[in-house]
Each structure stands twice: as structure tokens, then as C-alpha cells.
Write an enzyme that holds these catalytic residues in place. Structure first.
Site, PDB file in Angstrom:
ATOM      1  N   ASP A   1       0.928  -1.245   0.101  1.00  0.00           N
ATOM      2  CA  ASP A   1       0.060  -0.149  -0.034  1.00  0.00           C
ATOM      3  C   ASP A   1       0.868   1.420   0.043  1.00  0.00           C
ATOM      4  O   ASP A   1       1.605   1.416   0.731  1.00  0.00           O
ATOM      5  CB  ASP A   1      -0.890  -0.025   1.416  1.00  0.00           C
ATOM      6  CG  ASP A   1      -2.013   1.363   1.271  1.00  0.00           C
ATOM      7  OD1 ASP A   1      -2.808   1.184   0.439  1.00  0.00           O
ATOM      8  OD2 ASP A   1      -1.684   1.855   2.325  1.00  0.00           O
TER       9      ASP A   1
ATOM     10  N   GLU B   1       1.865  -0.303  -5.069  1.00  0.00           N
ATOM     11  CA  GLU B   1       0.785   0.777  -5.318  1.00  0.00           C
ATOM     12  C   GLU B   1       1.744   1.921  -5.578  1.00  0.00           C
ATOM     13  O   GLU B   1       2.173   2.516  -4.243  1.00  0.00           O
ATOM     14  CB  GLU B   1      -0.205   1.011  -4.183  1.00  0.00           C
ATOM     15  CG  GLU B   1      -1.130   2.001  -4.682  1.00  0.00           C
ATOM     16  CD  GLU B   1      -2.173   2.327  -3.465  1.00  0.00           C
ATOM     17  OE1 GLU B   1      -3.314   2.530  -3.484  1.00  0.00           O
ATOM     18  OE2 GLU B   1      -1.749   2.144  -2.467  1.00  0.00           O
TER      19      GLU B   1
END
Length: 705
Positions: A351, A388
Site C-alpha cells: 500500500d 501501489e
């Protein structure tokens, strides 16, 4: 003659406890013959105290100050003999300077969680509010690595072969319609493995499963009075511990075994497990946040701090982990190695991964030590590493993320290009690049199409059904005056905002959903499907459901009956992708390495061999030649894809092939089910071998064989 081991004998006594100097590595609490080795790092602490609890008791049963001689460098390490390790919980008190500007937050009145705790108690059952007066909310426990994996091993599926399914553990089975024994748990997912297999999934990407507090920032829904929670879990409490509240056996402390049983069962069914991990920040928040662990152990080491002592906030969540500090870098590596070796995890999605490439002051590094370390680590050598490739501080690295030949990326540009093309606003030239695996982003750095994780929807944003039903987000239920969530969604409601009884609009929406899914499955790269998109799941236009433990997030399994035709379409598209190696290449197309009369890929328009890449154009077509696609893959068929995003139907001239090859129709999103797709191998012969009518806003896929 029997000689006792010298290192099992204590050298010190404190009250009733027998002690000796421990081993500095590994960090955490480790079972050894006769006792437990406790080891914890702090560079700036002046003393450390081990705090022991009887299980579930509110007050400590003992506190043991580490003798000065038990500190080796900056590591406090001690063996405590004779503990009833199955029935204790532990934490630490740290003493040291408390100087905000210098970044020191030591407070020996706080009991702190071990960053390396393998099991965490205190949040054992989902949604049960804890005792807020408890002096120690999150308690470390001793883990027992005694699970019988039998012959389980990592599947090592090549990246280009993956079909990823992004899911939330609780949401997948919490709805009453799931008909599972323990809804919302790891155990419940095991009951749904036949569904995943039928769909054709071979990798699940689990949203965060590390221990987190669902009551973080909890508040009441202004519309219903329902409690809003930290539902998605992007706020880690402990990086080494699975969330107890996701386990049917969490109240018994058996969450580790339950998760391992799930991984083992998925592997037995040919499905890999990828974890969504959050190393960019922790649950301790900003300057007004709680003492949980890192802040009280060594705040200056673990977090990025401004010269004035405040937290840098590149995560948008109050703090930022100092990931390229050697100590923090070591913790991240230890964590991932642990999950791979002890839980047999196959890969990780990181993330806001761009944060992992920043230096302690937030500047992007050219050669980030952490990213390089993870890429070359021998234990992680076969792991999928997925970034990401952006963060909340404005750093956007899609196509430029430091990859070291190992990292893949969530391709946000693929998402945006496909969304715009489907609704008629896209650029055909840009679309052509995305369909080929984005060579403009990855070819120049010698990466392959599998560097591109292709997705159109994900947990963050609209579902696919909402993408074609809403022009605007509708997040009022979040209690933030509709200010949260992304404003730009590249969505189109097809004429009416939200649900409608207008059949023509509903038909168009169904066609648009199929267009998106068909394009996803015929694109080079790695497709990722959002949980529920295969059966038309909606979140009522809410594009940021991070706080809802209700039907907004739960997968309604009655949709499988209601939208069985859509499920069959997706199932066929996945099977088609698996049946045709030309769709899953490990190199970029556009070169003629087949020895046939056609290149790997050719572009066409409504006239064969005559593509139109002008800005105003809303139609395009391409053909793949799979006559011989590499030394290790057998011959494949020809595949022709015509995409018409115009509001009018168009005839497409089909490329003429050798007379022994005829075109068959696999999919046509412009017709009703069941003739919108066919099982691979059973595609009917196309009546007209010269041209095909592609309806308005439709996609047709032909196979030449």
C-alpha cells in the site's frame, strides 16, 4: 557421561524468576529449552522493563527490569525460565528522554506492544468494544510454530499466468446469504474455495489481515446511528500477527492456525495467496495519537520527523514509517520473511509503496535500500512484489517505480485509460498501449508485461456496477459531508444517476460492464478482478466504504442467482484467457518472432489493416497471431478483437487468413445471454467470414482456427 548445557542455567534471580542474558537475535519472544528469550531494540531508551500478565488479567503479575549487563548494544535481551508460556501475555516499559523537538516520547507509565509480537490478544472477537480503562490494550503472546503443513509448498505460478481476485476477508462471507458456518472469517473463505475455482481464480489478494483496531476513529453514522469503524484495516497495530477478529477461533488464540489452514487449502486448489501490506504508517497516528508500540519504544527511529519533532504525513494517516532507516528496513524484511516461511504466503501488494522509497526527510531516493533489499532477498526470491506506485504526498511512480527486475505495479494508467475509452472519451492510441501491457511504461526499462497489474476497479473507488451507474460519488453515509473519497472517477451513469427501471439504460449498463471485463481479460499483463464485480455488486455509489461493516461492503451472494448470466460471461472470459497463451505473454508483442506471415499483433479499424488512431475515433480492432509463441509454449490460434465505443453500430471488415483457418465467435457483448459468450472450444462458426457488425458500445472477440 551426561553433561548439562551451560546455557540452560540461570545466572540471575528477580523475585521468583530465574534469568540469564538472552540472545539479541531474533527480535521478539522466542521459545528456547526451559524458557523464553525476550529481545527488543531501542537506541535511545535508558532502561527497559519486561511486563508479564496472566492471560486476560488486567494487572501485571510481574515486572522485570533488564539488568544493565543484559543490554547488548541497543538490544535488551533476556531469558526468563520456567514461564507458563501458554498462559502469559507480555509487554514492555521503556524509560528515556521525553523531548518533543528531539523526537523522543519515552514514558515508562505506558506498557508497550512488542513490534515483533507473533500473536496479539486484546481484540480477540470482531466488533467487541474493549475496556478502554485497560492499562494495556494490545498484548503480545507467545506463538507456537507447530502447524502441520504436510507437503504444502509455494505454487510459484508465473506472474503472467495469474488471475488475481482482490477481496476483504470479512466482507467476502459476512452477508447472511453466504450460508457459511462462521461468517466473516478465514475459515469461511475455505467454504467458498469451490466458487473461486469455478470462476477461474488462481490468486487471491487479501486486504489487510495484520492486527488492527476496528474501533480506531469509530463514530456514529449520521444517517442511521450505526457505528462506523476502521473496517478495511489500513492502519497496522502489529505487523507479524494475523487479526484475531478475522478468525472463528480468535477468542481461543488460534488465529494463526486458522489462517494457515486457509492458505494450505487454497494451495491445494491451485490458488496463491497475496497479502495487501501497509508499511507506510502505523495505527499510532499523529501527535495526538496513542502510545501502542513504536512511539514509546523509539519514536525517533521508527518515524519520519520534521526538524521540529512533528510527524511527516506522506501516508495521509498522521505518521510515516521511516522505512529506509536500517532498523525499520530490517523489521520490514524480517516481517515479510516470516510470512513467507511460516505462513507460506506467495506475494505482497504494498500500500502506498512510493513511501518506501523516501529518505528520512521525505525525499525520493534514486536507489531505495528497502526496495532493493526486498528485490534481492533470497527468502523472498520467488515472491510476487506488487507496488501501489504512488503515495499521499504527491509522488506518482507508475512506470518509474524502482523495480530491480522484480517489482510489478498496480497500473493506475491502465485503469484510467480503459474507463475513459469505455465511456467514449478515450484516446485510441493510449488504449492500444494499455492493451499491449503498457510498453510505453515498462519496455524501455527492460520490464515485461507482467509488471503491469491491470485493473479497472479495486476496493478503493467504485465497483464496476457503480462505475456505469453513477457520475458522482455518494459518500454521505461516511459522516464526512461527502468530502472524502476521490472526486474524479472517470465514470458514466449511462443517462440516469443510480438505480432505474429504464430497461434501455439497464441494458446499456450491463453491456458496459461486459465491455470492461472482456477488455480486462484480453489485455497483456496481469488482470485483477474486484470481489463481486463478477456478479454485479454495488456500493450504492459510495466510492470510499472504508468505515462500513454492513451491506455496503458485504458481498450479497443472492446476486449470483440474480446475475448468473454475468457470472457465466466472466467465467468464460477467464477460461478463454487461460486457453490462449498468446494473451499471457512474457514479452512485449509487436515483433514478428513467429515465422508466420503475420506479426504477433496487428492493428485494424473498421477496414482491415487500416487502423485509425485519430483523437476523435471511438473504434479500434487488433489481431493476435499465435501460430508459434515461443520455445516453451505451443501454437495458439488467431484472436481478433473489435471494440466499438461509438453510440452507433459499425461493420468491421475482418482480416482474411489462410483458407484453412476460419473465424469463430467467442464473445459479443452486444447480444443477450447466453449468446454473449461461449465456452472456449465450443465457439460457433461465424456466418460471414468477411465482416462482422459490432453494435453500439460493444466488443466482439473472434478466434481463428
Amino acid at each position: 557421561m551426561f553433561i548439562e548445557r551451560i546455557d540452560i542455567h540461570p545466572t540471575h534471580t528477580r523475585d521468583k524468576f530465574k534469568l540469564r542474558c538472552g540472545k539479541p537475535f531474533p527480535f521478539g519472544a522466542t521459545l528456547i529449552p526451559g524458557g523464553v528469550n525476550f529481545s527488543i531494540f531501542s537506541r535511545h531508551a535508558t532502561s527497559c522493563t519486561l511486563v508479564l500478565f496472566d492471560k486476560n488479567y488486567p494487572k501485571p503479575m510481574a515486572e522485570i527490569l533488564f539488568p544493565k549487563e543484559f543490554r547488548i548494544g541497543n538490544v535488551y535481551c533476556m531469558v526468563v525460565f520456567g514461564l507458563d508460556y501458554e498462559n502469559i501475555e507480555y509487554g514492555y516499559r521503556m524509560d528515556g528522554p521525553n523531548n518533543f523537538k528531539q523526537g523522543h516520547w519515552f514514558d515508562n507509565s505506558k506498557i508497550l506492544l512488542d513490534p515483533y509480537a507473533k500473536i496479539i490478544s486484546g481484540r480477540d472477537v470482531w466488533g467487541v468494544q474493549p475496556d478502554w480503562d485497560n492499562i494495556y490494550q494490545y498484548r503480545g503472546k507467545i506463538a507456537f510454530e507447530d502447524f502441520d503443513w504436510e507437503d504444502d509448498c509455494h505454487l510459484d505460478i508465473p506472474s503472467e499466468e495469474l488471475i488475481i481476485y482482490e477481496m476483504h476477508v470479512r466482507s467476502f462471507t459476512k452477508h447472511p446469504s453466504s450460508n457459511v458456518k462462521h461468517p466473516g472469517t478465514f475459515a469461511a473463505i475455505r467454504e467458498k474455495i469451490p466458487y473461486l475455482k469455478e470462476l477461474g481464480i488462481n490468486a487471491v489478494e487479501l486486504m489487510p489481515i495484520f492486527e488492527f483496531d476496528e474501533f480506531e476513529n469509530s463514530r456514529l453514522n449520521p444517517q442511521t446511528g450505526e457505528m462506523l469503524l476502521n473496517y478495511w484495516g489500513y492502519s497496522t497495530v502489529g505487523f507479524f500477527a494475523p487479526k484475531a477478529g478475522y478468525a472463528a477461533t480468535g477468542k481461543l488464540g488460534m488465529q494463526a492456525d486458522e489462517l494457515k489452514s486457509l492458505v494450505k487449502a487454497l494451495h491445494q486448489n491451485g490458488i496463491e495467496v497475496i497479502l495487501d501490506v501497509v508499511f507506510n504508517h502505523t495505527a499510532e497516528g499523529n501527535e495526538q495519537g496513542n502510545y501502542i508500540s513504536f512511539r514509546g519504544i523509539d519514536n525517533q527511529t521508527y518515524y519520519m520527523l520534521t526538524p521540529e519533532g512533528y510527524y511527516y504525513n506522506f501516508s495521509g494517516c498522521g505518521n510515516t514509517l521511516n522505512c529506509n532507516n536500517p532498523i525499520v528496513r530490517g523489521m520490514v524484511l524480517d516481517c515479510l520473511q516470516y510470512w513467507v516461511s511460516e505462513y507460506h504466503i506467495d506475494g505482497f501488494r504494498f500500500d502506498l509503496a512510493s513511501i518506501l522509497g523516501r529518505d528520512p526527510w521525505g525525499k525520493p531516493l534514486i536507489n531505495p535500500p528497502l526496495l532493493e533489499t526486498l528485490a534481492f532477498d533470497p527468502i523472498l526470491a520467488k515472491c510476487k512484489l506488487i507496488a501501489e506506485a504512488w503515495d499521499a504526498g504527491g509522488l506518482y511512480q507508475v512506470g518509474s517505480f524502482p523495480d530491480y527486475g522484480r517489482w510489478a505495479e498496480w497500473n493506475g494508467k491502465y485503469r484510467d485509460s480503459i474507463r475513459n475509452f469505455i465511456k467514449g472519451d478515450g484516446n485510441v492510441n493510449d488504449m492500444a498501449l494499455r492493451l499491449q501491457g503498457s510498453p510505453d511504461l515498462y519496455a524501455e526499462t527492460c520490464r515485461t508485461p507482467s509488471a503491469s497489474i491491470n485493473f479497472i476497479t479495486a476496493h478503493d473507488g467504485f465497483t464496476l456496477a457503480d462505475l456505469v451507474s453513477y457520475n458522482h460519488k455518494h459518500n454521505q453515509a461516511n459522516g464526512e459531508n461527502n468530502n472524502d473519497g476521490e472526486n474524479s472517477n472517470d465514470s458514466w451513469n449511462c443517462g440516469i444517476e443510480g438505480p432505474t427501471e429504464n430497461q434501455s439504460i439497464n441494458d446499456l449498463r450491463q453491456r458496459q460492464i461486459r465491455n470492461a471485463l472482456a477488455i480486462l481479460m484480453i489485455s497483456q499483463g496481469v488482470p485483477m478482478l474486484l470481489m463481486g464485480d463478477e456478479i454485479g455488486r454495488s456500493k450504492q455509489g459510495n466510492n470510499n466504504t472504508y468505515c462500513h461493516d454492513n451491506e455496503l461492503n458485504w458481498l450479497d451472494w443472492t446476486l449470483l442467482d440474480k446475475n448468473v448470466n454475468l457470472f457465466q460471461f466472466v467465467k468464460n472470459c477467464i477460461a478463454f484467457r487461460k486457453s490462449h497463451p498468446i494473451l499471457r505473454q512474457s514479452h512485449f508483442l509487436n515483433q514478428d518472432n513467429s515465422g508466420s506471415t503475420h506479426p504477433d499483433i496487428t492493428w485494424h479499424g473498421t477496414k482491415a489493416w487500416n487502423p485509425d488512431f485519430s483523437d476523435h475515433n471511438r473504434t479500434t480492432a487488433f489481431m493476435l497471431c499465435g501460430r508459434q509463441i515461443g520455445r516453451n509454449k505451443k501454437k495458439d490460434d488467431y484472436i481478433y478483437v473489435a471494440m466499438n465505443m461509438h453510440w452507433e453500430a459499425h461493420n468491421f471488415e475482418i482480416p482474411k487468413l489462410h483458407r484453412s483457418i476460419q473465424w469463430h465467435i467467442f464473445a459479443n457483448t452486444g447480444v443477450k445471454s447466453p449468446e454473449d459468450s461461449w465456452e472456449p472450444g465450443n465457439e460457433p462458426l461465424l456466418d460471414n467470414q468477411q465482416e462482422v457488425l459490432v453494435g453500439s458500445r460493444s466488443v466482439i472477440i473472434l478466434v481463428g482456427k
